[in-house]
Design a protein around this motif. Structure first.
Motif: not given
Length: 157
Positions: A85-107
């Protein structure tokens, strides 16, 4: 790739464990009472790995912790036939909107392939699939996960 983002195993940067535990607790456990902050920390400590599951990957922008995601076994007890499973994907509120979740998931997908994982599963509260649909995850079914309606999805690697 987002050039100002760097990815690390939480095992290599354990000083961020306390912050991540607080993020997870506040996001998923504080209101539901599902786990205490101490229990969340203990679960994260088990993910201090580089070569086996569970593992946590963090995203840093400079020295700022901006996100985290995990690879783990059997996230949903009702579906033990789904192993990785992939889980626990969380981006700090101050960093949201910068495609960080996308890059984390791809990594994390790259990490899963490195570990010879053939299929990844996830659950999301976004019943339309959101980001995960865009990254090639396919919906399987909706389910109840500890009182929350979720969409279970999979991606063959």
């Amino acid at each position: 790739m987002n050039k100002d983002l760097d990815f690390y195993y939480l095992a290599d940067k354990p000083q961020y464990l306390k912050t991540i535990a607080s993020w997870y607790f506040e996001e998923w456990c504080e209101q539901s009472g599902r786990y205490s902050l101490l229990e969340v920390r203990q679960k994260l400590e088990k993910a201090l790995n580089q070569h086996c599951l569970p593992m946590s990957i963090i995203a840093l922008r400079g020295d700022e912790l901006v996100g985290v995601a995990e690879l783990k076994f059997h996230e949903m007890d009702a579906y033990l036939e789904y192993e990785h499973w992939l889980g626990g994907v969380f981006v700090s509120p101050s960093a949201r909107g910068a495609n960080i979740a996308k890059h984390l998931v791809l990594y994390l997908i790259k990490q899963a392939k490195r570990l010879d994982i053939k299929t990844l599963y996830l659950q999301t509260e976004s019943l339309g699939g959101g980001l995960y649909s865009k990254l090639g995850f396919e919906p399987l079914f909706e389910a109840d996960s500890k009182g929350v309606r979720v969409l279970v999805m999979k991606k063959d690697l």
